[in-house]
Scaffold this motif. Structure first.
Motif, PDB file in Angstrom:
ATOM      1  N   LYS A   1      61.385  25.794  64.067  1.00 19.05           N
ATOM      2  CA  LYS A   1      60.370  25.096  63.280  1.00 19.05           C
ATOM      3  C   LYS A   1      60.207  23.655  63.763  1.00 19.05           C
ATOM      4  O   LYS A   1      59.079  23.147  63.873  1.00 19.05           O
ATOM      5  N   ALA A   2      61.311  23.006  64.039  1.00 20.84           N
ATOM      6  CA  ALA A   2      61.232  21.632  64.547  1.00 20.84           C
ATOM      7  C   ALA A   2      60.504  21.600  65.882  1.00 20.84           C
ATOM      8  O   ALA A   2      59.640  20.744  66.120  1.00 20.84           O
ATOM      9  N   LEU A   3      60.829  22.554  66.771  1.00 19.10           N
ATOM     10  CA  LEU A   3      60.166  22.609  68.076  1.00 19.10           C
ATOM     11  C   LEU A   3      58.694  22.952  67.915  1.00 19.10           C
ATOM     12  O   LEU A   3      57.834  22.374  68.611  1.00 19.10           O
ATOM     13  N   HIS A   4      58.367  23.857  67.004  1.00 21.06           N
ATOM     14  CA  HIS A   4      56.974  24.239  66.753  1.00 21.06           C
ATOM     15  C   HIS A   4      56.175  23.027  66.269  1.00 21.06           C
ATOM     16  O   HIS A   4      55.061  22.774  66.749  1.00 21.06           O
ATOM     17  N   ALA A   5      56.747  22.264  65.343  1.00 21.16           N
ATOM     18  CA  ALA A   5      56.054  21.074  64.839  1.00 21.16           C
ATOM     19  C   ALA A   5      55.843  20.063  65.961  1.00 21.16           C
ATOM     20  O   ALA A   5      54.768  19.459  66.082  1.00 21.16           O
ATOM     21  N   LEU A   6      56.844  19.859  66.792  1.00 23.65           N
ATOM     22  CA  LEU A   6      56.724  18.916  67.897  1.00 23.65           C
ATOM     23  C   LEU A   6      55.706  19.389  68.928  1.00 23.65           C
ATOM     24  O   LEU A   6      54.967  18.586  69.495  1.00 23.65           O
ATOM     25  N   ASN A   7      55.654  20.686  69.171  1.00 21.57           N
ATOM     26  CA  ASN A   7      54.681  21.228  70.128  1.00 21.57           C
ATOM     27  C   ASN A   7      53.254  21.119  69.626  1.00 21.57           C
ATOM     28  O   ASN A   7      52.322  20.964  70.420  1.00 21.57           O
ATOM     29  N   ARG A   8      53.058  21.212  68.336  1.00 27.30           N
ATOM     30  CA  ARG A   8      51.699  21.210  67.789  1.00 27.30           C
ATOM     31  C   ARG A   8      51.230  19.832  67.332  1.00 27.30           C
ATOM     32  O   ARG A   8      50.035  19.531  67.403  1.00 27.30           O
ATOM     33  N   LEU A   9      52.120  19.001  66.843  1.00 22.74           N
ATOM     34  CA  LEU A   9      51.716  17.736  66.243  1.00 22.74           C
ATOM     35  C   LEU A   9      51.978  16.537  67.145  1.00 22.74           C
ATOM     36  O   LEU A   9      51.686  15.400  66.766  1.00 22.74           O
ATOM     37  N   THR A  10      52.546  16.775  68.336  1.00 25.14           N
ATOM     38  CA  THR A  10      52.770  15.710  69.311  1.00 25.14           C
ATOM     39  C   THR A  10      52.312  16.210  70.672  1.00 25.14           C
ATOM     40  O   THR A  10      51.883  17.358  70.824  1.00 25.14           O
ATOM     41  N   PHE A  11      52.450  15.350  71.674  1.00 29.13           N
ATOM     42  CA  PHE A  11      52.164  15.767  73.040  1.00 29.13           C
ATOM     43  C   PHE A  11      53.378  16.404  73.696  1.00 29.13           C
ATOM     44  O   PHE A  11      53.447  16.504  74.915  1.00 29.13           O
ATOM     45  N   GLY A  12      54.298  16.885  72.892  1.00 30.40           N
ATOM     46  CA  GLY A  12      55.474  17.580  73.398  1.00 30.40           C
ATOM     47  C   GLY A  12      56.741  16.805  73.129  1.00 30.40           C
ATOM     48  O   GLY A  12      56.746  15.566  73.109  1.00 30.40           O
ATOM     49  N   PRO A  13      57.849  17.503  72.911  1.00 27.25           N
ATOM     50  CA  PRO A  13      59.113  16.830  72.593  1.00 27.25           C
ATOM     51  C   PRO A  13      59.710  16.114  73.789  1.00 27.25           C
ATOM     52  O   PRO A  13      59.534  16.521  74.940  1.00 27.25           O
ATOM     53  N   ARG A  14      60.417  15.043  73.507  1.00 31.43           N
ATOM     54  CA  ARG A  14      61.262  14.366  74.472  1.00 31.43           C
ATOM     55  C   ARG A  14      62.704  14.801  74.214  1.00 31.43           C
ATOM     56  O   ARG A  14      63.020  15.322  73.126  1.00 31.43           O
TER      57      ARG A  14
ATOM     58  N   ASP B   1      44.376   4.741  81.633  1.00 29.41           N
ATOM     59  CA  ASP B   1      45.798   4.397  81.630  1.00 29.41           C
ATOM     60  C   ASP B   1      46.331   4.340  80.204  1.00 29.41           C
ATOM     61  O   ASP B   1      47.423   4.850  79.910  1.00 29.41           O
ATOM     62  N   ALA B   2      45.567   3.714  79.316  1.00 30.37           N
ATOM     63  CA  ALA B   2      46.014   3.557  77.935  1.00 30.37           C
ATOM     64  C   ALA B   2      46.165   4.904  77.250  1.00 30.37           C
ATOM     65  O   ALA B   2      47.115   5.124  76.485  1.00 30.37           O
ATOM     66  N   LYS B   3      45.254   5.810  77.508  1.00 31.21           N
ATOM     67  CA  LYS B   3      45.347   7.141  76.878  1.00 31.21           C
ATOM     68  C   LYS B   3      46.637   7.840  77.292  1.00 31.21           C
ATOM     69  O   LYS B   3      47.352   8.415  76.464  1.00 31.21           O
ATOM     70  N   ILE B   4      46.934   7.783  78.593  1.00 32.18           N
ATOM     71  CA  ILE B   4      48.138   8.446  79.086  1.00 32.18           C
ATOM     72  C   ILE B   4      49.394   7.734  78.591  1.00 32.18           C
ATOM     73  O   ILE B   4      50.352   8.380  78.126  1.00 32.18           O
ATOM     74  N   LEU B   5      49.414   6.416  78.660  1.00 31.70           N
ATOM     75  CA  LEU B   5      50.589   5.677  78.217  1.00 31.70           C
ATOM     76  C   LEU B   5      50.861   5.893  76.728  1.00 31.70           C
ATOM     77  O   LEU B   5      52.014   6.052  76.314  1.00 31.70           O
ATOM     78  N   ARG B   6      49.814   5.905  75.926  1.00 37.00           N
ATOM     79  CA  ARG B   6      50.011   6.146  74.489  1.00 37.00           C
ATOM     80  C   ARG B   6      50.523   7.569  74.248  1.00 37.00           C
ATOM     81  O   ARG B   6      51.398   7.788  73.401  1.00 37.00           O
ATOM     82  N   ALA B   7      49.962   8.526  74.969  1.00 35.15           N
ATOM     83  CA  ALA B   7      50.402   9.907  74.792  1.00 35.15           C
ATOM     84  C   ALA B   7      51.866  10.074  75.195  1.00 35.15           C
ATOM     85  O   ALA B   7      52.612  10.814  74.552  1.00 35.15           O
ATOM     86  N   VAL B   8      52.281   9.376  76.234  1.00 32.71           N
ATOM     87  CA  VAL B   8      53.663   9.480  76.709  1.00 32.71           C
ATOM     88  C   VAL B   8      54.625   8.732  75.794  1.00 32.71           C
ATOM     89  O   VAL B   8      55.684   9.252  75.418  1.00 32.71           O
ATOM     90  N   TYR B   9      54.282   7.509  75.401  1.00 37.94           N
ATOM     91  CA  TYR B   9      55.260   6.618  74.782  1.00 37.94           C
ATOM     92  C   TYR B   9      55.102   6.392  73.282  1.00 37.94           C
ATOM     93  O   TYR B   9      56.058   5.950  72.633  1.00 37.94           O
ATOM     94  N   SER B  10      53.946   6.638  72.717  1.00 36.85           N
ATOM     95  CA  SER B  10      53.734   6.240  71.324  1.00 36.85           C
ATOM     96  C   SER B  10      54.669   6.976  70.373  1.00 36.85           C
ATOM     97  O   SER B  10      54.911   8.176  70.501  1.00 36.85           O
TER      98      SER B  10
ATOM     99  N   ARG C   1      57.055  13.890  79.308  1.00 33.55           N
ATOM    100  CA  ARG C   1      57.941  13.636  78.172  1.00 33.55           C
ATOM    101  C   ARG C   1      59.202  14.499  78.241  1.00 33.55           C
ATOM    102  O   ARG C   1      60.299  14.028  77.918  1.00 33.55           O
ATOM    103  N   ALA C   2      59.065  15.745  78.673  1.00 34.65           N
ATOM    104  CA  ALA C   2      60.208  16.657  78.701  1.00 34.65           C
ATOM    105  C   ALA C   2      61.300  16.175  79.648  1.00 34.65           C
ATOM    106  O   ALA C   2      62.499  16.348  79.373  1.00 34.65           O
TER     107      ALA C   2
END
Length: 611
Positions: free
Chosen positions: A40-53, A238-247, A485-486
């Motif tokens: 469930k935690a992985l599912h939430a991270l996969n759907r509500l983020t750009f992927g888990p770190r 650049d900002a789109k990618i940086l935010r997706a990676v780090y936010s 991120r992975a």
């Protein structure tokens, strides 16, 4: 790694996964009876983020799944990542108004207007200096074309630099013939103005060789020579990618991407090159968890949307017959088909025409100089209209368009269409109608409160159906960012990552059609896509993508441990077989290379393509 080997491995991966990448077939249903807490935690991270770190699954489990989700639904409560803030700081166009962007980063045509006295020179000293350099280059190029036809950019000769600079002979020789790190050291010893002078006389290839190793301020000056307006576009990507990676505010980033696609505009259409930054910043982002009607109004008044769909020139009847342009139905059609009701929302061609009439006069003041919304009474059709059975009396002005937006925002068809669109992105390609109805009911009851609609979705049992676990195929952007991120990669600058999305099929901000990029898995599933994704994955772990650094030392343990450290769950038997086959083809590599290859093959495997 052998150059040809990477083209052998994908064939194995593709052949091992016919169901996952068969066109127009849904991904196979995971064989799990129900999700465990970790799933469930992985599912939430996969759907509500750009992927888990690394560590995210454990963090969500320790904090509590719904507590973490609730915090993501309130992004203002989450402290932002200081690494992200540091990366964004040099990208100054992100903080500029549209008019300021035009002044600081003009096109060549605008520079000509400055020369002709039809446009003021920038007031900022450094910007004015940059523009003067542009003018000098432009004039040199014109003279070369007239006199000899010889190309601009002769070989750089630092011995010709002014004696007043007090450079010794060694520094001059270094700038002329030294290696990039040595040249950069001399360059950094100069003032900003003198740096621009040196860069201006360097051949383009020499400048670009300095770019990957330069600090942000010098990189900025190098970028100027690629054309100032390109800085605006590159900052945005650049900002789109940086935010997706780090936010830390991951759901806000995913929703910003979703709603930009929903209300898509194209960066390459004329004046929109200066308007898309503020469109995403001021129109989309502030409203992703607000009320839909506010988001709808903000997009309707946005110069970026008005220019993209040509509504800024749409006009009612002209009794004088002097006006060339007339009614334009582009926005009226897309407003109903894509933004609100949906293609099956019950409107007719008559409604399209009437809506277009209501929005005549919604225009832009000086679009080529930054632009701002204005209502132009002279362009408005003041006659009576009838939209979806509602009569809008004659004699109205801007309120005609406002009335249309109110009708559409409160339509049951809109509640259903928006709810289903969100469910397709976050739940499944074919979301259960029970879930869509629950979300639509909340949409109607809360006057389109998008935060409450998202909460209703994640609290519904349909969201947690085991059939949804890793069932959706990632878009290229989702795949790229989730891979970065992975493996916990460090992104110093993001130009190369943005460029990688072009061959993957999702160039940022450049979807020509108003539909935006698809949220359906079936539209991203084909063998060519898998090959491009695997090539990206291998380049990533081998540190062959500029500005991105992966610590290969983090890939430790046997192959199974490395695979699970990237997938955050067990690998499927089919993917395991394909990865093993790929490793056997590269058995001559040493252990460190093999560990990175396991990671790259796992990132490129069909398992990782799912979220």
């Amino acid at each position: 790694m052998h150059r040809g080997a990477i083209f052998i491995i994908p064939a194995v991966l593709i052949c091992s996964s016919p169901v996952i990448f068969a066109k127009k077939k849904p991904p196979a249903t995971p064989a799990i009876p129900q999700m465990t807490a970790g799933q469930k935690a992985l599912h939430a991270l996969n759907r509500l983020t750009f992927g888990p770190r690394p560590g995210d699954v454990e963090m969500v489990g320790n904090r509590g799944l719904y507590d973490w989700i609730e915090s993501q639904l309130h992004p203002d409560s989450i402290p932002e990542n200081p690494v992200l803030e540091a990366r964004l700081e040099p990208l100054d166009s992100l903080r500029m108004s549209q008019r300021e962007m035009v002044q600081h980063y003009p096109t060549q045509q605008m520079v000509k207007l400055m020369l002709d006295g039809r446009m003021p020179f920038p007031e900022d000293k450094q910007t004015r200096y940059s523009v003067q350099k542009m003018i000098a280059r432009f004039q040199r190029r014109e003279n070369a074309d007239k006199n000899t036809g010889a190309p601009d950019n002769p070989e750089f000769n630092a011995t010709a630099l002014p004696d007043s600079w007090q450079l010794d002979e060694r520094d001059r020789q270094t700038l002329t013939k030294g290696k990039p790190p040595q040249q950069l050291a001399v360059l950094e010893s100069l003032t900003p103005d003198r740096q621009l002078d040196v860069l201006d006389t360097m051949p383009n290839g020499a400048r670009q060789r300095l770019f990957p190793i330069a600090p942000p301020d010098v990189r900025r000056r190098i970028q100027i020579f690629n054309g100032p307006v390109q800085i605006v576009n590159q900052d945005l990507m650049d900002a789109k990618i940086l935010r997706a990676v780090y936010s830390n505010r991951q759901l806000e980033e995913v929703l910003t991407d979703f709603w930009f696609n929903h209300f898509n505009v194209n960066l390459d259409k004329g004046a929109d090159r200066y308007m898309v930054t503020s469109y995403e910043r001021d129109v989309i982002r502030p409203h992703v968890l607000g009320h839909f009607k506010d988001l709808l109004l903000a997009t309707a008044k946005s110069p970026a949307m008005l220019f993209y769909l040509d509504n800024w020139q749409s006009a009612g009847p002209d009794p004088t017959k002097r006006r060339k342009q007339g009614l334009n139905e582009n926005y009226g059609r897309e407003l109903m088909e894509l933004h609100t009701l949906g293609v099956d929302g019950g409107y007719t061609q008559h409604d399209v025409t009437e809506v277009a009439r209501c929005f005549t006069g919604w225009s832009i003041r000086e679009p080529q100089r930054g632009g701002a919304f204005e209502f132009n009474e002279r362009l408005h059709d003041r006659g009576a209209k009838q939209v979806l059975g509602v009569t809008i009396p004659a004699g109205g002005g801007m309120e005609d368009g406002l009335k249309v937006l109110d009708i559409l925002a409160h339509s049951p068809a809109t509640a259903h269409f928006i709810s289903k669109s969100l469910a397709i992105r976050f739940v499944s390609d074919d979301p259960p109608e029970t879930l869509v109805r629950k979300m639509a009911t909340v949409f109607t009851r809360t006057d389109g409160d998008l935060r409450e609609v998202m909460r209703a979705m994640v609290e519904a049992p349909e969201f947690w159906d085991p059939a949804n676990f890793r069932s959706k195929v990632k878009s290229p952007l989702e795949m790229e960012i989730s891979a970065v991120r992975a493996v916990n990669a460090n992104v110093d600058f993001a130009q190369a990552l943005a460029g990688q999305l072009n061959p993957l099929g999702e160039p940022l901000y450049r979807k020509l059609e108003p539909t935006g990029y698809s949220n359906r898995s079936t539209d991203w599933m084909n063998s060519a896509s898998l090959l491009a994704r695997l090539n990206f994955s291998m380049a990533l772990v081998q540190n062959k993508i500029g500005g991105v650094k992966v610590d290969s030392g983090r890939f430790t343990g046997d192959a199974t441990e490395i695979e699970q450290s990237v997938l955050f769950t067990a690998v499927s038997a089919a993917a395991q077989a394909a990865i093993t086959a790929g490793l056997e083809a590269q058995a001559q590599q040493n252990a460190a290379q093999t560990a990175s290859m396991v990671a790259g093959l796992t990132l490129g495997s069909p398992d990782f393509q799912r979220r």
